[in-house]
Design a protein around this motif. Structure first.
Motif, PDB file in Angstrom:
ATOM      1  N   LYS A  15     -66.964 -16.780 -14.543  1.00 53.76           N
ATOM      2  CA  LYS A  15     -66.604 -17.788 -13.827  1.00 53.76           C
ATOM      3  C   LYS A  15     -65.422 -18.453 -14.230  1.00 53.76           C
ATOM      4  CE  LYS A  15     -71.169 -18.938 -11.790  1.00 53.76           C
ATOM      5  NZ  LYS A  15     -72.127 -19.816 -11.818  1.00 53.76           N
ATOM      6  N   ILE A  16     -65.331 -18.712 -15.541  1.00 61.06           N
ATOM      7  CA  ILE A  16     -64.178 -19.346 -16.186  1.00 61.06           C
ATOM      8  C   ILE A  16     -62.892 -18.557 -16.074  1.00 61.06           C
ATOM      9  CG2 ILE A  16     -63.211 -20.126 -18.132  1.00 61.06           C
ATOM     10  CD1 ILE A  16     -66.152 -21.038 -19.078  1.00 61.06           C
ATOM     11  N   LEU A  17     -63.068 -17.107 -16.212  1.00 62.70           N
ATOM     12  CA  LEU A  17     -62.024 -16.394 -16.145  1.00 62.70           C
ATOM     13  C   LEU A  17     -61.441 -16.403 -14.696  1.00 62.70           C
ATOM     14  CD1 LEU A  17     -60.055 -14.120 -17.408  1.00 62.70           C
ATOM     15  CD2 LEU A  17     -61.839 -12.545 -16.592  1.00 62.70           C
ATOM     16  N   PHE A  18     -62.410 -16.271 -13.606  1.00 63.36           N
ATOM     17  CA  PHE A  18     -62.010 -16.360 -12.287  1.00 63.36           C
ATOM     18  C   PHE A  18     -61.154 -17.464 -11.867  1.00 63.36           C
ATOM     19  CE2 PHE A  18     -63.202 -17.234  -7.883  1.00 63.36           C
ATOM     20  CZ  PHE A  18     -62.356 -16.295  -7.129  1.00 63.36           C
ATOM     21  N   PHE A  19     -61.902 -18.782 -12.255  1.00 60.66           N
ATOM     22  CA  PHE A  19     -61.422 -19.862 -11.717  1.00 60.66           C
ATOM     23  C   PHE A  19     -59.904 -20.182 -12.545  1.00 60.66           C
ATOM     24  CE2 PHE A  19     -65.535 -20.625 -10.030  1.00 60.66           C
ATOM     25  CZ  PHE A  19     -65.301 -20.756  -8.603  1.00 60.66           C
ATOM     26  N   SER A  20     -59.944 -19.985 -13.660  1.00 60.17           N
ATOM     27  CA  SER A  20     -58.448 -20.038 -14.361  1.00 60.17           C
ATOM     28  C   SER A  20     -57.551 -19.115 -13.807  1.00 60.17           C
ATOM     29  CB  SER A  20     -58.834 -19.949 -15.890  1.00 60.17           C
ATOM     30  OG  SER A  20     -59.118 -18.342 -16.165  1.00 60.17           O
ATOM     31  N   MET A  21     -57.974 -18.185 -13.470  1.00 61.48           N
ATOM     32  CA  MET A  21     -56.935 -17.318 -12.580  1.00 61.48           C
ATOM     33  C   MET A  21     -56.409 -17.819 -11.558  1.00 61.48           C
ATOM     34  SD  MET A  21     -57.964 -13.240 -13.809  1.00 61.48           S
ATOM     35  CE  MET A  21     -56.912 -12.536 -12.842  1.00 61.48           C
ATOM     36  N   LEU A  22     -57.708 -18.251 -10.724  1.00 63.86           N
ATOM     37  CA  LEU A  22     -57.349 -18.910  -9.261  1.00 63.86           C
ATOM     38  C   LEU A  22     -56.146 -20.093  -9.732  1.00 63.86           C
ATOM     39  CD1 LEU A  22     -57.692 -18.856  -6.327  1.00 63.86           C
ATOM     40  CD2 LEU A  22     -59.722 -20.320  -7.083  1.00 63.86           C
ATOM     41  N   ALA A  23     -56.624 -20.918 -10.486  1.00 69.05           N
ATOM     42  CA  ALA A  23     -55.865 -22.256 -10.888  1.00 69.05           C
ATOM     43  C   ALA A  23     -54.512 -21.972 -11.427  1.00 69.05           C
ATOM     44  CB  ALA A  23     -56.527 -23.253 -11.535  1.00 69.05           C
ATOM     45  N   GLY A  24     -54.320 -20.869 -12.072  1.00 69.70           N
ATOM     46  CA  GLY A  24     -53.216 -20.516 -13.054  1.00 69.70           C
ATOM     47  C   GLY A  24     -52.217 -19.640 -12.139  1.00 69.70           C
ATOM     48  N   ALA A  25     -52.696 -19.028 -11.106  1.00 62.32           N
ATOM     49  CA  ALA A  25     -51.721 -18.413 -10.206  1.00 62.32           C
ATOM     50  C   ALA A  25     -51.668 -18.780  -8.952  1.00 62.32           C
ATOM     51  CB  ALA A  25     -52.315 -16.936 -10.157  1.00 62.32           C
ATOM     52  N   ALA A  26     -52.732 -19.094  -8.239  1.00 54.86           N
ATOM     53  CA  ALA A  26     -52.681 -19.298  -6.615  1.00 54.86           C
ATOM     54  C   ALA A  26     -52.018 -20.836  -6.544  1.00 54.86           C
ATOM     55  CB  ALA A  26     -54.139 -19.531  -6.139  1.00 54.86           C
ATOM     56  N   PRO A  28     -49.743 -22.597  -8.413  1.00 57.66           N
ATOM     57  CA  PRO A  28     -48.170 -22.585  -8.572  1.00 57.66           C
ATOM     58  C   PRO A  28     -47.591 -21.869  -7.539  1.00 57.66           C
ATOM     59  CG  PRO A  28     -49.582 -22.201 -10.651  1.00 57.66           C
ATOM     60  CD  PRO A  28     -50.276 -22.151  -9.576  1.00 57.66           C
ATOM     61  N   GLY A  29     -48.437 -20.675  -7.104  1.00 58.44           N
ATOM     62  CA  GLY A  29     -47.825 -19.784  -6.105  1.00 58.44           C
ATOM     63  C   GLY A  29     -47.614 -20.665  -4.890  1.00 58.44           C
ATOM     64  N   LEU A  30     -48.694 -21.465  -4.318  1.00 56.89           N
ATOM     65  CA  LEU A  30     -48.707 -22.228  -3.514  1.00 56.89           C
ATOM     66  C   LEU A  30     -47.538 -23.279  -3.300  1.00 56.89           C
ATOM     67  CD1 LEU A  30     -52.202 -22.923  -2.200  1.00 56.89           C
ATOM     68  CD2 LEU A  30     -50.481 -22.136  -0.959  1.00 56.89           C
ATOM     69  N   PHE A  31     -47.584 -23.903  -4.493  1.00 55.32           N
ATOM     70  CA  PHE A  31     -46.332 -24.831  -4.736  1.00 55.32           C
ATOM     71  C   PHE A  31     -44.945 -24.421  -4.519  1.00 55.32           C
ATOM     72  CE2 PHE A  31     -43.735 -27.560  -7.324  1.00 55.32           C
ATOM     73  CZ  PHE A  31     -43.721 -28.681  -6.875  1.00 55.32           C
ATOM     74  N   ALA A  32     -44.751 -23.222  -5.009  1.00 53.51           N
ATOM     75  CA  ALA A  32     -43.502 -22.524  -4.978  1.00 53.51           C
ATOM     76  C   ALA A  32     -43.259 -22.087  -3.390  1.00 53.51           C
ATOM     77  CB  ALA A  32     -43.591 -21.079  -5.757  1.00 53.51           C
ATOM     78  N   PHE A  33     -44.193 -21.813  -2.700  1.00 53.34           N
ATOM     79  CA  PHE A  33     -44.059 -21.271  -1.386  1.00 53.34           C
ATOM     80  C   PHE A  33     -43.740 -22.774  -0.711  1.00 53.34           C
ATOM     81  CE2 PHE A  33     -46.134 -20.605   2.953  1.00 53.34           C
ATOM     82  CZ  PHE A  33     -45.351 -19.530   3.165  1.00 53.34           C
ATOM     83  N   GLY A  34     -44.501 -23.955  -0.893  1.00 48.25           N
ATOM     84  CA  GLY A  34     -44.189 -25.313  -0.491  1.00 48.25           C
ATOM     85  C   GLY A  34     -42.559 -25.514  -0.693  1.00 48.25           C
ATOM     86  N   ILE A  35     -42.078 -25.059  -1.769  1.00 53.09           N
ATOM     87  CA  ILE A  35     -40.715 -25.569  -2.196  1.00 53.09           C
ATOM     88  C   ILE A  35     -39.797 -24.619  -1.051  1.00 53.09           C
ATOM     89  CG2 ILE A  35     -38.977 -25.330  -3.924  1.00 53.09           C
ATOM     90  CD1 ILE A  35     -40.942 -26.239  -5.962  1.00 53.09           C
ATOM     91  N   ARG A  36     -40.225 -23.209  -1.133  1.00 51.83           N
ATOM     92  CA  ARG A  36     -39.130 -22.476  -0.226  1.00 51.83           C
ATOM     93  C   ARG A  36     -39.287 -23.014   1.105  1.00 51.83           C
ATOM     94  NH1 ARG A  36     -34.961 -20.136   0.510  1.00 51.83           N
ATOM     95  NH2 ARG A  36     -35.061 -18.254   1.914  1.00 51.83           N
ATOM     96  N   LEU A  37     -40.567 -23.283   1.648  1.00 47.88           N
ATOM     97  CA  LEU A  37     -40.513 -23.900   3.180  1.00 47.88           C
ATOM     98  C   LEU A  37     -39.693 -24.917   3.326  1.00 47.88           C
ATOM     99  CD1 LEU A  37     -44.372 -23.203   4.091  1.00 47.88           C
ATOM    100  CD2 LEU A  37     -42.307 -21.972   4.847  1.00 47.88           C
ATOM    101  N   GLN A  38     -39.914 -25.984   2.394  1.00 44.38           N
ATOM    102  CA  GLN A  38     -38.972 -27.347   2.473  1.00 44.38           C
ATOM    103  C   GLN A  38     -37.492 -26.864   2.297  1.00 44.38           C
ATOM    104  OE1 GLN A  38     -40.000 -30.029  -0.455  1.00 44.38           O
ATOM    105  NE2 GLN A  38     -39.006 -32.035   0.639  1.00 44.38           N
ATOM    106  N   ALA A  39     -36.963 -26.110   1.540  1.00 49.65           N
ATOM    107  CA  ALA A  39     -35.600 -25.718   1.415  1.00 49.65           C
ATOM    108  C   ALA A  39     -35.214 -25.064   2.912  1.00 49.65           C
ATOM    109  CB  ALA A  39     -35.454 -24.674   0.433  1.00 49.65           C
ATOM    110  N   VAL A  40     -36.097 -24.205   3.493  1.00 49.09           N
ATOM    111  CA  VAL A  40     -35.698 -23.563   4.780  1.00 49.09           C
ATOM    112  C   VAL A  40     -35.622 -24.662   5.791  1.00 49.09           C
ATOM    113  CG1 VAL A  40     -36.226 -22.074   6.351  1.00 49.09           C
ATOM    114  CG2 VAL A  40     -36.220 -21.259   4.023  1.00 49.09           C
ATOM    115  N   GLY A  41     -36.651 -25.516   5.789  1.00 44.90           N
ATOM    116  CA  GLY A  41     -36.978 -26.438   6.938  1.00 44.90           C
ATOM    117  C   GLY A  41     -35.720 -27.488   6.790  1.00 44.90           C
ATOM    118  N   ALA A  42     -35.134 -27.695   5.590  1.00 44.80           N
ATOM    119  CA  ALA A  42     -34.160 -28.829   5.320  1.00 44.80           C
ATOM    120  C   ALA A  42     -32.741 -28.473   5.974  1.00 44.80           C
ATOM    121  CB  ALA A  42     -34.239 -29.317   4.117  1.00 44.80           C
TER     122      ALA A  42
END
Length: 99
Positions: A15-26, A28-42
């Motif tokens: 469980k710890i491995l699964f949630f740490s991978m989720l928090a450690g990858a998903a 930051p990936g969502l945040f990077a996707f948000g930055i990309r959307l904001q750049a294109v939207g601006a």
């Protein structure tokens, strides 16, 4: 080997491995996707000095993604501190067990 399995909890470790991978990858990936959307939207600058049209829908979607990431982080911190909060408030916060 049997002594090792008596004190080592394999299910909790997975469980710890699964949630740490989720928090450690998903997240930051969502945040990077948000930055990309904001750049294109601006209306980011393109090649040869051209600029694209602003798209407020993409900017709004980027802010929703940011809000989701912050919400997940806050809930995670509160979940980690749930026993401390329950002890000091007397309320079983997020499933904490009162002693």
């Amino acid at each position: 080997m049997s002594q090792f399995s008596e004190w080592f909890n394999y299910e909790a470790s997975l469980k710890i491995l699964f949630f740490s991978m989720l928090a450690g990858a998903a997240l930051p990936g969502l945040f990077a996707f948000g930055i990309r959307l904001q750049a294109v939207g601006a209306g980011a600058a393109g090649a040869e000095g051209t600029t694209s049209q602003k798209n407020p829908v993409l900017t709004g979607l980027a802010w929703l993604i940011y809000a989701l990431v912050v919400t997940v982080i806050v809930i995670g911190v509160l979940y980690i501190a749930r026993d401390f909060i329950a002890h000091h408030t007397g309320y079983p916060f997020l499933g904490a067990k009162l002693k």
